[in-house]
Motif scaffolding. Structure first.
Motif, PDB file in Angstrom:
ATOM      1  N   GLY A 134      54.235  71.458  97.171  1.00  0.00           N
ATOM      2  CA  GLY A 134      53.537  72.452  97.981  1.00  0.00           C
ATOM      3  C   GLY A 134      52.499  73.229  97.185  1.00  0.00           C
ATOM      4  N   PRO A 135      52.143  74.409  97.668  1.00  0.00           N
ATOM      5  CA  PRO A 135      51.035  75.170  97.063  1.00  0.00           C
ATOM      6  C   PRO A 135      51.263  75.538  95.600  1.00  0.00           C
ATOM      7  CG  PRO A 135      51.767  76.168  99.135  1.00  0.00           C
ATOM      8  CD  PRO A 135      52.707  75.059  98.844  1.00  0.00           C
ATOM      9  N   ARG A 136      52.483  75.915  95.234  1.00  0.00           N
ATOM     10  CA  ARG A 136      52.710  76.343  93.843  1.00  0.00           C
ATOM     11  C   ARG A 136      53.429  75.246  93.053  1.00  0.00           C
ATOM     12  NH1 ARG A 136      56.259  80.437  93.869  1.00  0.00           N
ATOM     13  NH2 ARG A 136      55.736  81.405  91.883  1.00  0.00           N
ATOM     14  N   LYS A 137      53.056  74.016  93.335  1.00  0.00           N
ATOM     15  CA  LYS A 137      53.793  72.885  92.776  1.00  0.00           C
ATOM     16  C   LYS A 137      53.741  72.825  91.243  1.00  0.00           C
ATOM     17  CE  LYS A 137      49.714  70.144  93.764  1.00  0.00           C
ATOM     18  NZ  LYS A 137      49.105  69.142  94.587  1.00  0.00           N
ATOM     19  N   GLU A 138      52.562  73.178  90.657  1.00  0.00           N
ATOM     20  CA  GLU A 138      52.444  73.062  89.194  1.00  0.00           C
ATOM     21  C   GLU A 138      53.424  73.999  88.515  1.00  0.00           C
ATOM     22  OE1 GLU A 138      49.826  73.995  91.018  1.00  0.00           O
ATOM     23  OE2 GLU A 138      48.502  72.239  91.054  1.00  0.00           O
ATOM     24  N   TYR A 139      53.449  75.234  89.027  1.00  0.00           N
ATOM     25  CA  TYR A 139      54.348  76.226  88.448  1.00  0.00           C
ATOM     26  C   TYR A 139      55.798  75.764  88.554  1.00  0.00           C
ATOM     27  CZ  TYR A 139      57.046  80.531  88.210  1.00  0.00           C
ATOM     28  OH  TYR A 139      57.978  81.475  87.908  1.00  0.00           O
ATOM     29  N   ALA A 140      56.147  75.284  89.742  1.00  0.00           N
ATOM     30  CA  ALA A 140      57.532  74.864  89.958  1.00  0.00           C
ATOM     31  C   ALA A 140      57.884  73.690  89.060  1.00  0.00           C
ATOM     32  CB  ALA A 140      57.730  74.489  91.426  1.00  0.00           C
ATOM     33  N   ALA A 141      56.944  72.740  88.936  1.00  0.00           N
ATOM     34  CA  ALA A 141      57.234  71.543  88.145  1.00  0.00           C
ATOM     35  C   ALA A 141      57.442  71.903  86.686  1.00  0.00           C
ATOM     36  CB  ALA A 141      56.097  70.538  88.293  1.00  0.00           C
ATOM     37  N   ILE A 142      56.574  72.723  86.157  1.00  0.00           N
ATOM     38  CA  ILE A 142      56.675  73.026  84.728  1.00  0.00           C
ATOM     39  C   ILE A 142      57.901  73.900  84.466  1.00  0.00           C
ATOM     40  CG2 ILE A 142      55.224  75.098  84.635  1.00  0.00           C
ATOM     41  CD1 ILE A 142      54.926  72.265  82.183  1.00  0.00           C
ATOM     42  N   LYS A 143      58.245  74.753  85.414  1.00  0.00           N
ATOM     43  CA  LYS A 143      59.428  75.592  85.242  1.00  0.00           C
ATOM     44  C   LYS A 143      60.684  74.717  85.209  1.00  0.00           C
ATOM     45  CE  LYS A 143      61.292  79.895  87.058  1.00  0.00           C
ATOM     46  NZ  LYS A 143      61.173  80.913  88.109  1.00  0.00           N
ATOM     47  N   PHE A 144      60.753  73.802  86.153  1.00  0.00           N
ATOM     48  CA  PHE A 144      61.875  72.866  86.188  1.00  0.00           C
ATOM     49  C   PHE A 144      61.980  72.126  84.865  1.00  0.00           C
ATOM     50  CE2 PHE A 144      62.599  68.260  86.715  1.00  0.00           C
ATOM     51  CZ  PHE A 144      63.943  68.264  87.026  1.00  0.00           C
ATOM     52  N   PHE A 145      60.842  71.642  84.393  1.00  0.00           N
ATOM     53  CA  PHE A 145      60.822  70.828  83.181  1.00  0.00           C
ATOM     54  C   PHE A 145      61.264  71.643  81.970  1.00  0.00           C
ATOM     55  CE2 PHE A 145      58.798  68.216  79.900  1.00  0.00           C
ATOM     56  CZ  PHE A 145      59.133  66.969  80.344  1.00  0.00           C
ATOM     57  N   LEU A 146      60.696  72.845  81.829  1.00  0.00           N
ATOM     58  CA  LEU A 146      60.997  73.650  80.639  1.00  0.00           C
ATOM     59  C   LEU A 146      62.451  74.105  80.631  1.00  0.00           C
ATOM     60  CD1 LEU A 146      57.789  75.779  80.113  1.00  0.00           C
ATOM     61  CD2 LEU A 146      58.674  73.940  78.694  1.00  0.00           C
ATOM     62  N   TYR A 147      62.962  74.523  81.784  1.00  0.00           N
ATOM     63  CA  TYR A 147      64.349  74.968  81.846  1.00  0.00           C
ATOM     64  C   TYR A 147      65.291  73.844  81.399  1.00  0.00           C
ATOM     65  CZ  TYR A 147      64.454  79.581  83.988  1.00  0.00           C
ATOM     66  OH  TYR A 147      64.372  80.923  84.206  1.00  0.00           O
ATOM     67  N   THR A 148      65.104  72.675  82.033  1.00  0.00           N
ATOM     68  CA  THR A 148      66.029  71.594  81.731  1.00  0.00           C
ATOM     69  C   THR A 148      65.871  71.142  80.296  1.00  0.00           C
ATOM     70  OG1 THR A 148      65.487  70.944  83.951  1.00  0.00           O
ATOM     71  CG2 THR A 148      66.986  69.540  82.775  1.00  0.00           C
ATOM     72  N   LEU A 149      64.638  71.180  79.817  1.00  0.00           N
ATOM     73  CA  LEU A 149      64.411  70.741  78.451  1.00  0.00           C
ATOM     74  C   LEU A 149      65.071  71.682  77.446  1.00  0.00           C
ATOM     75  CD1 LEU A 149      62.466  68.352  77.548  1.00  0.00           C
ATOM     76  CD2 LEU A 149      61.473  70.197  76.268  1.00  0.00           C
ATOM     77  N   ALA A 150      64.999  72.968  77.729  1.00  0.00           N
ATOM     78  CA  ALA A 150      65.663  73.918  76.836  1.00  0.00           C
ATOM     79  C   ALA A 150      67.150  73.584  76.765  1.00  0.00           C
ATOM     80  CB  ALA A 150      65.454  75.342  77.347  1.00  0.00           C
ATOM     81  N   GLY A 151      67.720  73.242  77.916  1.00  0.00           N
ATOM     82  CA  GLY A 151      69.126  72.838  77.929  1.00  0.00           C
ATOM     83  C   GLY A 151      69.351  71.586  77.115  1.00  0.00           C
ATOM     84  N   SER A 152      68.435  70.641  77.239  1.00  0.00           N
ATOM     85  CA  SER A 152      68.594  69.391  76.506  1.00  0.00           C
ATOM     86  C   SER A 152      68.612  69.620  75.004  1.00  0.00           C
ATOM     87  CB  SER A 152      67.449  68.442  76.833  1.00  0.00           C
ATOM     88  OG  SER A 152      67.391  68.214  78.196  1.00  0.00           O
ATOM     89  N   ILE A 153      67.806  70.584  74.561  1.00  0.00           N
ATOM     90  CA  ILE A 153      67.773  70.858  73.119  1.00  0.00           C
ATOM     91  C   ILE A 153      69.157  71.345  72.670  1.00  0.00           C
ATOM     92  CG2 ILE A 153      66.721  72.282  71.336  1.00  0.00           C
ATOM     93  CD1 ILE A 153      64.561  70.600  72.240  1.00  0.00           C
TER      94      ILE A 153
END
Lengths: 523, 524
Positions: free
Chosen positions: B153-172
């Motif tokens: 949707g309209p704020r897709k970039e923000y949502a995508a990068i937030k999803f990615f960074l959150y999960t990645l922090a967990g992966s670390i």
């Protein structure tokens, strides 16, 4: 000796214009032929025995040096290929021989750096790698930033050389020898017995070493000697930037490994000085990686972004090199050197790929600004996808070579006890940091629409082939790392310098290699 | 069979490559066919696992040396813990492909990314090697990032990068634990090749390794840190409060089919990983910290429900209901009881069905109304009576109405919360906690969590009233009728909700032997 072929190649490239003035194919062919011969010579010696010395003992030929030479020479070939398929149009035909000659010269210097085991040879090798690089950096003659970058490079480089020579003179004055292993054993002797006889102190040795390491740090663009790097990378044409980002750093890493290894081989376990060197190098690496990543966050020029990225990658490798000094045993040193070599191979492919995409876009769209990559996923889906692969590998995405490279670095680090765990923490934090800027080009390419409706970009088939080879190499090293890793492991062997003094002749250019205590002269 | 298992992971990959190179309509058919083939493979495996293997333990193991210098193996296999989730993934995938039939923007790329995601999810559930697990865990992030970031949707970039960074922090966090485990396992004195370094999950949860991580054991300090690091990694994925903020954003921006798979399967990767890694690797730490974990679960239940109640965006409401429902998983695991584990697992399966259905129901209206404001809707039932009926079923299943699949998991978890009072494991071997303390915590948390059920009923019924009841609005007149494809999806999920609400043994028959050994590791 691949270096001989490089020298012959330089001569041939210079002489070609006398035959045919504005030919591009002839000098290119000559340069490539020379490089291929050099590559063959290196490959031939790769399978050779554990090592030997050459040129009056100033060069050590061992599996490690040959591996680094292989990378340097292979990379020179790839860079010439990149130049042919992307940015050759911007080089005047008359300049071609100059460009190739300088490139070969730089490759020669870098090859020598990987073998040099004598202070004099180290200096000569580093200068012969640097001077062509200075000229290459300013190769876009009418380009303001290029000229500025080149000048900065010269000034910084000269200062760094002066510092290094001063350090070398201190060490020579103290030990009376230029041979690295002799120096190492004398310094090792200093650190645990009292040096009342000579009047020299560990402190003096430490200062000498520090200054020599400062010179190496310049080539590595390690913080705080990194200021030249972004400007030079931005100003230089793409192929030069690509070359400097991998080959120059690879050779400098090799030199660092050799310095540390030679010092370590002579040092007793838990030598205070040697551990100090290790800690210093580790801090240097950590600072370099962190600073590089922090500054990269703000970059919008693809070359500057990749320049800072290359600074941080150099930092990772320096951190691993420090393990040679910090590690409790030679097995760990071997793991660390293996990891560094593996990393170098992966780093070569991902940087080449990323820069080649940048060059392909710059060649057709005349922009280096990542914000102008907007909508690239539509205008050139293949370039966008490949760029994403390279950036993700640089970040360390599992499944790609960059991840395995970091895993092996961490494996080596975790052998080094608590200090190693600090390094792992630094590496992990930096990896997370780096994601923030590695996704930026991908973000513009995929998530932003192109408002100015720029034209579609069609990369040439040759460029695509090259990019696919790079991507395949990354998948290969990422998914099936065994082969490359065992290959690196087999070559992470440096010649034990125990009997180097015996092998070396007594005189090199009139300088005695036998220790002459300085105090004698004062008497 | 082992080769079928591996085919199941890689068939979607092959389909994805085909999708990339096929035209729009063909890409949809290829994707559907790929999903159906994968479903068929998973069903064959499930039937064989149940009938021939007697549903016992890990089966169909493939172990190939992968990266020998760090002893990473390509090790896959299936057991009762993974099989139901694999079936959930493959069957939901078919419906997700059907639900994406209207995607017109770069259809081939969408389908290809989705199939890659499917490979990643199946890889996560089927890998039995920590390193391989990590690789799949990370790889599954990437397609999701693009699916939200490009088709959102309209704020897709923000949502995508937030999803990615959150999960990645967990992966670390997970990576740190993996490194630690790798270097500690040689100390366990296992008779393994290669100096005893291993990533094999079955070895890592064997007794000699667990002894090192026991309370007061040699690496007790590490075990405590590792427990929390892995918990953070998986709580982010689950997601639990306070790591949940990426979820509403991701859901609101994601296209409907992606929301379905995100809520239906990706969140379950968090719960699955806790049951596969955190709890069996560090049971002593789990006993030590049960209260904290349980409190996190209860907070998620209540806070998620309250947030859901406050939403005016319909999809956000459903997203927060996921947070609330996943809180039951955390709570059930925290109690370390058999009922709690069974309940948590059943909650994951049930929520996989109901959340996918709820997101699809929202998507059906959104596609016609182009907005999701609850207060601007109303009277939908009168416009679409058939759809209204399935909605009633879907949302009531989400609410946990008895007889539907949401109920069983919830009630079992609530039971377990009270059961924890009598769980001697939680009291601590050295009597570190008194029985009265444990009882007090258990009852308090149980009562609060039970209140969550009321809140759930509150936000669901209130939403239902505002969206479906009332008079039909005039702007509905141009809405397209519900088509057959949409009815197929609703019917499939709706039937699933009923079947799994009445016949829970369909899941428990597969899981029981595996859970027996899992619970014996946990000391129950």
């Amino acid at each position: 000796m691949p270096e001989i072929w490089l020298v012959l190649g330089m001569c041939a490239v210079i002489l070609v214009p006398f035959l045919k003035r504005t030919s591009v194919a002839l000098p290119t062919g000559a340069a490539l032929a020379a490089l291929f011969f050099a590559l063959a010579a290196t490959t031939y010696t790769l399978v050779g025995d554990s090592g030997g010395t050459a040129v009056l003992g100033t060069l050590t030929i061992d599996p490690f040096s040959q591996f680094v030479k292989l990378i340097v020479i292979l990379f020179a070939i790839l860079v010439i290929a990149q130049w042919i398929i992307t940015t050759r149009g911007q080089t005047a035909a008359g300049d071609t021989p100059d460009f190739l000659c300088l490139l070969l010269g730089a490759a020669l210097g870098m090859s020598l750096m990987s073998s040099a085991s004598n202070l004099l040879m180290i200096f000569v090798a580093m200068e012969s790698a640097s001077y062509p690089s200075y000229a290459l950096a300013g190769f876009r003659k009418r380009h303001r930033i290029g000229t500025e970058g080149s000048l900065k490079y010269v000034v910084f480089g000269s200062a760094a050389s002066a510092i290094m020579v001063y350090g070398m003179s201190l060490v020579y004055g103290m030990t009376g020898t230029l041979n690295l292993s002799d120096i190492a054993s004398q310094i090792a002797g200093l650190s645990h017995t009292s040096s009342a006889v000579t009047g020299t102190t560990p402190a003096l040795a430490a200062i000498g070493l520090l200054l020599i390491f400062a010179g190496v740090a310049f080539k590595l663009s390690a913080v705080p000697m990194h200021f030249w790097c972004p400007d030079v990378f931005q100003g230089a044409p793409f192929e030069v930037t690509t070359f400097l980002s991998v080959a120059s750093k690879g050779a400098a890493v090799a030199l660092l490994v050799r310095l540390l290894f030679t010092l370590g081989a002579a040092s007793p376990v838990n030598s205070g000085l040697f551990t100090g060197v290790g800690v210093g190098v580790a801090i240097l690496g950590a600072a370099t990686a962190t600073w590089g990543n922090l500054v990269a966050l703000h970059q919008t020029n693809i070359k500057r972004l990749l320049a800072y990225s290359s600074i941080s990658h150099a930092g990772y490798m320096i951190m691993a090199c420090s393990l040679i000094a910090l590690a409790p045993n030679t097995a760990t040193a071997h793991t660390a050197i293996t990891a560094v070599l593996f990393y170098l191979v992966v780093y070569m492919f991902m940087n080449l790929g990323a820069f080649t995409v940048g060059a392909a876009i710059a060649a057709q769209q005349n922009t280096e600004d990542i914000r102008e990559y907007a909508g690239m996923s539509k205008r050139s889906p293949i370039l966008a996808a490949l760029m994403t692969v390279f950036l993700l590998s640089l970040f360390g995405m599992p499944g790609l070579g960059g991840f395995m490279g970091k895993v092996f670095l961490m494996q080596a680090m975790s052998d080094a006890g608590p200090a190693g765990f600090v390094l792992i923490a630094v590496l992990l934090i930096n990896t997370l940091l780096s994601l923030a800027y590695y996704v930026k080009p991908a973000y513009y390419m995929y998530f932003t629409a192109d408002k100015e409706s720029r034209p579609t970009i069609f990369p040439s088939p040759a460029a695509l082939l090259m990019l696919f080879v790079c991507a395949a190499a990354l998948f290969w090293t990422g998914l099936l790392a065994n082969k490359a890793n065992s290959f690196a492991g087999a070559h992470a062997v440096l010649m034990q310098p125990a009997n180097a003094a015996a092998a070396a002749p007594t005189l090199i250019n009139g300088l005695p290699t036998v220790a002459v205590p300085i105090v004698d002269r004062h008497d | 069979m082992a080769s079928l298992l591996n085919w199941m992971i890689f068939v979607p990959c092959i389909g994805a490559v085909l999708c990339l190179f096929s035209p729009k309509q063909a890409a949809k058919s290829v994707a559907l066919l790929t999903a159906l083939v994968t479903l068929l493979l998973s069903v064959i495996i499930a039937v064989d696992y149940y009938t021939v293997q007697g549903a016992s333990g890990v089966q169909y193991v493939t172990a190939v040396s992968w990266i020998s210098s760090i002893n990473a193996e390509y090790r896959t296999g299936v057991d009762g813990l993974s099989l139901p989730l694999v079936l959930l993934t493959t069957s939901l995938s078919v419906l997700v492909v059907l639900a994406s039939w209207n995607i017109e923007k770069a259809t081939g790329a969408f389908m290809a990314l989705y199939l890659f995601l499917m490979s990643g999810m199946l890889g996560v559930f089927l890998s039995l090697d920590m390193f391989l697990f990590y690789v799949f865990f990370e790889i599954s992030l990437l397609p999701m990032y693009f699916l939200i970031g490009i088709w959102g949707g309209p704020r897709k970039e923000y949502a995508a990068i937030k999803f990615f960074l959150y999960t990645l922090a967990g992966s670390i966090c997970l990576l740190i634990v993996m490194l630690g485990l790798y270097f500690i396992t040689p100390k366990a004195g296992l008779n393994l090749p290669n100096a005893g370094n291993t990533w094999d999950m079955m070895v890592l949860q064997s007794l000699p390794v667990r002894m090192l991580f026991a309370n007061g054991g040699e690496y007790w300090g590490f075990a405590q840190a590792a427990f929390w690091l892995t918990m953070i990694a998986f709580l982010i994925k689950l997601p639990a409060v306070p790591f949940h903020t990426w979820l509403p954003d991701a859901h609101v921006e994601a296209p409907t089919p992606i929301s379905m798979i995100l809520a239906g399967v990706l969140l379950k990767m968090g719960g699955y990983a806790m049951m596969r890694i955190t709890y069996p690797f560090f049971p002593a730490a789990a006993q030590e910290f049960w209260v904290y974990v349980a409190v996190l679960g209860v907070i998620a239940i209540i806070y998620g429900a309250l947030c859901a109640m406050a939403q005016t965006d319909w999809k956000k409401l459903v997203a927060y209901s996921s947070v609330s429902h996943m809180g039951y998983v955390t709570l059930g695991l925290a109690t370390l009881t058999r009922v709690g584990f069974d309940g948590a697992y059943y909650q994951m399966i049930g929520h996989g069905i109901t959340s996918a259905l709820m997101f699809f129901l929202v998507g059906v209206v959104y596609e016609r109304a182009h907005h999701r404001e609850i207060n601007r809707l109303g009277g939908i039932w009168l416009k679409f009576p058939g759809y209204g009926g399935w909605s009633l079923l879907g949302f009531f299943a989400g609410m946990g109405l008895p007889g539907l699949c949401g109920f069983i998991g919830e009630i079992m978890v609530l039971l377990s919360a009270f059961q924890a009072a009598g769980n001697v494991n939680l009291i601590g071997a050295a009597g570190a906690r008194s029985a009265a303390d444990v009882q007090c915590w258990s009852y308090t948390l149980g009562v609060i969590a039970a209140a969550g059920v009321v809140l759930t009923a509150g936000y669901i019924l209130w939403m239902f009233q505002r969206v479906y009841m009332g008079v039909e609005k005039p702007e509905y007149s141009h809405y397209a009728p519900i088509n057959a494809r949409e009815y197929v999806i609703m019917t499939a999920l709706g039937l699933g909700a009923v079947v799994f609400g009445i016949l829970p043994y369909l899941v428990f028959d597969l899981t029981t032997p595996t859970f027996n050994s899992l619970l014996s590791i946990l000391g129950s």
